[in-house]
Structure formats: structure tokens, C-alpha cells
Design an enzyme around this catalytic site. Structure first.
Site, PDB file in Angstrom:
ATOM      1  NE  ARG A 112      -2.960 -11.555   2.151  1.00 32.87           N
ATOM      2  CZ  ARG A 112      -2.309 -12.140   2.790  1.00 32.87           C
ATOM      3  NH1 ARG A 112      -2.553 -12.704   4.120  1.00 32.87           N
ATOM      4  NH2 ARG A 112      -0.941 -12.291   2.527  1.00 32.87           N
TER       5      ARG A 112
ATOM      6  CG  ASP B   5      -6.514  -7.484   1.981  1.00 35.14           C
ATOM      7  OD1 ASP B   5      -7.494  -7.542   1.312  1.00 35.14           O
ATOM      8  OD2 ASP B   5      -5.155  -7.885   1.664  1.00 35.14           O
TER       9      ASP B   5
ATOM     10  CD  GLU C 112      -1.235 -16.814  -3.145  1.00 30.09           C
ATOM     11  OE1 GLU C 112       0.040 -16.629  -3.561  1.00 30.09           O
ATOM     12  OE2 GLU C 112      -1.741 -15.635  -2.537  1.00 30.09           O
ATOM     13  CD  GLU C 113       0.049 -20.023   1.640  1.00 32.69           C
ATOM     14  OE1 GLU C 113       0.420 -18.927   1.990  1.00 32.69           O
ATOM     15  OE2 GLU C 113      -0.138 -20.303   0.421  1.00 32.69           O
ATOM     16  CB  SER C 114      -1.863 -16.048   2.366  1.00 26.13           C
ATOM     17  OG  SER C 114      -1.818 -15.810   1.092  1.00 26.13           O
TER      18      SER C 114
ATOM     19  CB  THR D  99       5.083 -12.633  -3.815  1.00 25.84           C
ATOM     20  OG1 THR D  99       4.936 -12.194  -2.510  1.00 25.84           O
ATOM     21  CG2 THR D  99       6.165 -13.798  -3.657  1.00 25.84           C
TER      22      THR D  99
ATOM     23  NE  ARG E 228       3.020  -5.921  -0.632  1.00 26.94           N
ATOM     24  CZ  ARG E 228       2.328  -6.820   0.072  1.00 26.94           C
ATOM     25  NH1 ARG E 228       2.568  -7.061   1.209  1.00 26.94           N
ATOM     26  NH2 ARG E 228       1.362  -7.149  -0.813  1.00 26.94           N
TER      27      ARG E 228
ATOM     28  CE  LYS F 111      -1.402  -6.420  -7.270  1.00 29.49           C
ATOM     29  NZ  LYS F 111      -1.913  -7.626  -6.459  1.00 29.49           N
TER      30      LYS F 111
ATOM     31  CB  SER G 126      -1.839  -6.524   0.419  1.00 29.95           C
ATOM     32  OG  SER G 126      -2.752  -7.482   0.392  1.00 29.95           O
TER      33      SER G 126
END
Length: 546
Positions: free
Chosen positions: A310, A305, A391-393, A42, A46, A161, A151
Site C-alpha cells: 500500500r 504499510d 484499489e480504493e484502499s 482476500t 490472517r 499468502k 499487511s
């Protein structure tokens, strides 16, 4: 839960940077081994040099594939490139520059020195959008970009990315082509042409920091923050946003304290995450215990982060659940951005809290519920048909005051500054605002469980169909929906979501780690949530066994 979760990192937790960098150059991956091939999840490819999954050969092959891809797409404009503070990011960025230059790509690399040489993901997205905003969608002069980052992943990891001209994460068609071509190059074993180190040293430079910081007032009410003198502190968690926050403080006259020791590729100052690993996740209470010692004099402490996509929001009430803050941010923005189109919608991932649905409905807006992955919000943020995507994250972005795109990738700096704006304008902290929302819409209990899962289990979970679930009840309530496609766009969710009138759960494999994520929420309290979680685990177990 690891017995040392939330504890300060010790010597045994730190990476050997020299060993890691040596492995990047010395270890040659074997593309016949699945774990050593290029795989875009996503958030890009990585891996770690120590496990032969993120090495010089990978980056050279991916970079060559990107050069071919952009040529096939008719993209002749510049390619912006930047990297975060992970130890593997700098050598990977250098490899990419050398390969891209040899392929005839015009590369724009960071202009800064020291901490200013690091590039947050949102700054790269913003740079692409500003370059392309007056160009037609098919103009060859459009720019694209690469951000070298894993990330929030542990220090041993690397990430790579690609962001096409829309500025956000590439979709599956693009990443699938790039990964397949990169693996072809690895399998062929042919030497990929590279420019000399001297030529790479002379690459064109771009001031990402100024381009971002000097225009942030187009999306955030800086005057309100300045006037209210909100005592704000930011902990960049050793990431790429260190110099950006210092510039926001100094250039924009914001009452802001930048916490932490700065950049440390070993992250020695961090507190350990739930599994005992160093991980720069500002939405984790274990990780954010790193800032506990600083909480006293500040109304709000935020965290980012390693690539600043984030955010974490700490108020006097503690670290906010990311879902709670998303609900508050959406409610506030819809009331304080009058020039946004009334027809534009709000985007959320289907594992985000149901309170967001209720907030959006109360504002008379359309809800766009999509699978996990910020790429699903990109088209809407780019054309203004979605004013907010979250996003929930703890990843989100939103439009400028005038309804134009700010970034089409997650922006932790933007969301951190919004917390200060909310306090400055309303006189209430985001956590106080959330309590008011629960009085109006109900108080959900929400949790996510990360459980170890083999690649085979992850594959089975990602391939489920609604008919694979034969249960009719979940934790005492009748099941009202079984979803394997997102209602907002019909895209496969790569897992399963089961809903009742009062609760839901979703299970999906991680795209970057060998874990299965089980999300659950209940509007009937914590005890019922525990029942939902237990029922969810049992249901998923039965389905996977079947």
C-alpha cells in the site's frame, strides 16, 4: 471514532512480543471452533497466536497443503518465500521453510541480513514474474511463492499468502483447496514432516532486494526524478521496505530521505488509527499523522504499510485520498507511456471513485470494474490487456514502459516513486493535478464508514441478491442500478452496490476483520454525501433485517 484516534501510541497499546511468540508455539488450535480454522480471505489467512487463529499448527498445515497443491498443478520450479516485519512473520516463515523442504520443494529464501532480510510483497511478485517470463504457461519449471504478512493489520496479527506462478494473489479455487486441505490436516492431528533446523538454515538464498531495486527503472522515469531533484521523503512505517528505500536512495542516486526509527515489532512510534489500534495503513489520515512532524522541507512524503503493498501520498495539501491519487496516476500514465497498447484497459474496484470512470473515458480507454480484491487484476496485468489496476484502499500496480508486467500484486513502492515522477515531469504535485481533474470532471465527495458487524451479519450481507432491495430512491435520486455482481467480469461482489445518476454506495463485509465497510460517493457535494450515507445505512439495515 476512538477518542485517541491520531494520538501517539502509549505503553498500553503495545504488544508483549515474548508473549505473542510463546503463544505461536504453545497454543494448539481446535479446528472444531470456526474462529480457529484456516480461512483465506482476500489477502490470505490472517489471525493472531493469542486467539488461536495463527499458530505453528496452522502454518505447518497450510505449508503442507501448498506443497500438495503445487505438485498437483505440475509446478516443480522454486518457491520464493519472504516475510514482513510483524513479530509472527519470522517464526511462521521458519515453520514454512521446514515443512516445504521436507516435502521436497526447492525453496528460495531471502539472502539479506538485518532489515534487508525482510521482503515486501511486490518484491516477491516481481521475483516470480522474472523467473517465469520466458517459460510457457504449462512449464513445470515455473516458480510460485509465499509471502508471510498480515499487511497493515495490528502488531499482534500474522498473515500467510500464496502467490501462484502468475505472481499475484491466488484465486478462490486455489485458496479454497489449500484452506480445505489444511483444515483436514488440522482435524487429523497427524504430525507434519519437517526438515531439521540445520537443514532449514542451509536453504537456498535469493537477493530479492537487488532483483527489485536494480530494475525499477523499467517502470519509473528515474532520470526525470534525479534531474528535477525532487525533495522526497519516505516513511516505511516500520515495514519491510526500509532497506529497499535505503537502496533506492544509495544505488539510484535519488534525493530521498528515509524517515522513522526503522523496524520495531511493537510499532511504538506509530499514531493510532480510527479505532484506537496501531495499524500500518498509509491511506489513513490518523495513521499518517505519524509523519506530520517531518512535512516542512519535503515536496512529497510517501508511506508504505508493513509489506509495502500500500501507499500513502502526502503533499503540501496533506494526505491525498487514495481515490484522488489513483485518478491522477491513471491520467498521468496514459499520457506518458506511449508504448502501452492502445487497446489495453484500466482496472478499478467497484468501490473506487467515479472520477476514475470519467478520466478513463476521456482517454478513450476501456474500464474494467471488478469486485474488491487485487486478484481480479492479475490476468490482465500478466498478459498486458490491463495496463493499470488499482484499489480504493491504496493498492495498485502498472506495467513497465514496454508494456510487460512489473508486478501482479499491489506495489506501494512503485506508486510512491510515481508521485515523485509526476512532480518531476509536470512541475505539479499529485494534489495539484487532482484539482485540475475536478475542474474538468467534477468534484466528488467520497467516504468510507467501518462499522462493527457480527459474522452472521457479514454472511447475510455477502449473500444478498438485487431483488432483496425494494427501494426505488436513494437520497432523493432515482436508483438506476442495483448490483451484486461486478460489471467488468460478472463476478459476485460479496455485498451490494446501489447507483443513481449523481451518487452511489456499496456495502461489503471485511474479509479480515469483524467490520462492515460502507462506501459512498456523491458528485453533488459533502451535504448530499451525508444524505447518501444515512440512506445507505438505513437501506442496508432494512435489507439485513429482512
Amino acid at each position: 471514532m476512538h477518542e485517541r484516534a491520531g494520538a501517539p501510541a502509549g505503553a498500553q497499546d503495545l504488544i508483549d512480543v515474548d508473549e505473542l511468540l510463546a503463544a505461536y508455539f504453545d497454543v494448539v488450535p481446535d479446528p472444531s471452533v470456526t474462529a480457529q480454522r484456516v480461512v483465506f480471505g482476500t489477502s490470505g489467512h490472517r489471525g493472531s497466536a493469542l486467539s488461536a487463529s495463527f499458530n505453528e499448527a496452522h502454518i505447518a498445515a497450510i505449508s503442507a497443503a501448498i506443497a500438495e497443491y503445487r505438485a498437483a498443478q505440475g509446478i516443480t520450479g522454486p518457491l520464493f518465500i519472504g516475510a514482513d516485519t510483524h513479530a509472527l512473520s519470522a517464526p511462521a516463515q521458519q515453520t514454512a521453510i521446514e515443512v516445504l523442504l521436507a516435502a521436497g520443494v526447492r525453496v528460495l529464501a531471502p539472502a539479506g541480513e538485518g532489515d534487508a532480510a525482510f521482503v515486501p510483497t511486490p518484491a516477491l511478485s516481481h521475483a516470480i514474474l522474472r523467473h517465469n517470463r520466458d517459460l510457457a504457461a504449462d512449464d513445470p519449471a515455473r516458480a510460485d511463492g509465499i509471502v508471510v504478512t498480515p499487511s497493515h493489520n495490528p502488531p499482534r496479527d500474522g498473515g500467510f499468502k500464496y502467490n501462484p506462478p502468475h505472481g499475484g494473489p491466488a484465486d478462490g479455487d486455489a485458496t479454497g483447496w489449500i484452506a480445505a486441505r489444511a483444515n483436514e490436516l488440522l482435524e487429523a492431528g497427524t504430525e507434519i514432516p519437517r526438515a531439521s533446523a540445520q537443514a532449514a538454515e542451509g536453504v537456498e538464498r535469493f537477493d530479492f532486494l537487488s532483483a527489485y531495486v536494480d530494475t525499477i527503472g523499467e517502470a519509473i522515469d528515474l532520470e526525470a526524478i534525479r534531474t528535477a531533484k525532487v525533495p522526497l521523503a519516505v516513511h516505511p512505517l516500520g515495514g519491510a521496505s526500509v532497506a529497499y528505500w535505503e537502496a533506492i536512495r544509495d544505488r539510484l542516486d535519488i534525493d530521498l530521505t528515509v524517515l522513522g526509527p526503522g523496524v520495531d515489532p511493537r510499532w511504538e512510534f506509530m499514531h493510532l488509527d480510527w479505532d484506537g489500534k496501531i495499524r500500518m495503513d498509509p491511506s489513513s489520515a490518523h495513521v499518517m499523522s505519524t509523519v506530520d512532524a517531518f512535512r516542512g522541507p519535503f515536496a512529497i512524503i510517501t508511506g508504505n504499510d508493513a509489506d509495502a503493498d500500500r501507499h500513502g501520498i502526502v503533499t503540501a495539501d496533506g494526505l491525498m485520498n487514495p481515490n484522488h491519487y489513483l485518478a491522477v496516476a491513471i491520467d498521468y500514465l496514459l499520457a506518458h507511456r506511449p508504448d502501452w497498447s492502445a487497446q489495453a484497459g484500466i482496472g478499478k474496484t467497484l468501490v473506487s471513485s467515479g472520477i476514475i470512470d470519467r478520466v478513463v473515458a476521456a482517454h478513450g480507454r476501456e474500464l474494467l470494474e471488478v469486485p474488491v480484491g487485487f486478484k481480479w487484476f492479475v490476468p490482465g496485468l500478466a498478459d498486458g490487456s490491463v495496463v493499470f489496476g488499482g484499489e480504493e484502499s491504496a493498492g495498485a500496480s502498472f506495467l513497465c514502459f514496454d508494456g510487460s508486467a512489473w508486478s501482479t500484486d499491489k506495489d506501494g513502492i512503485l506508486l510512491a516513486l510515481l508521485a515523485a515522477e509526476i512532480l518531476a515531469v509536470t512541475g505539479q504535485s499529485p494534489s495539484e493535478r487532482y484539482r485540475e481533474l475536478t475542474e474538468k470532471f467534477g468534484e466528488p465527495a467520497y467516504a468510507r464508514i467501518d462499522a462493527a458487524a457480527t459474522p452472521e451479519q457479514k454472511a447475510r450481507l455477502g449473500a444478498l441478491a438485487p431483488q432483496d432491495v425494494t427501494d426505488t430512491e436513494l437520497a432523493g435520486d432515482r436508483i438506476t442500478a442495483i448490483l451484486t455482481e461486478a460489471p467488468g467480469n460478472g463476478a459476485p461482489i460479496g455485498g451490494l452496490k446501489v447507483q443513481t445518476e449523481h451518487a452511489w454506495f456499496a456495502a461489503r463485509p471485511s474479509g479480515t476483520e469483524d467490520v462492515m465497510k460502507i462506501y459512498a460517493e456523491s458528485f453533488r457535494g459533502a451535504d448530499h454525501l451525508a444524505e447518501v450515507q444515512a440512506a445507505a445505512q438505513a437501506l442496508v439495515g432494512r435489507v439485513l433485517e429482512g
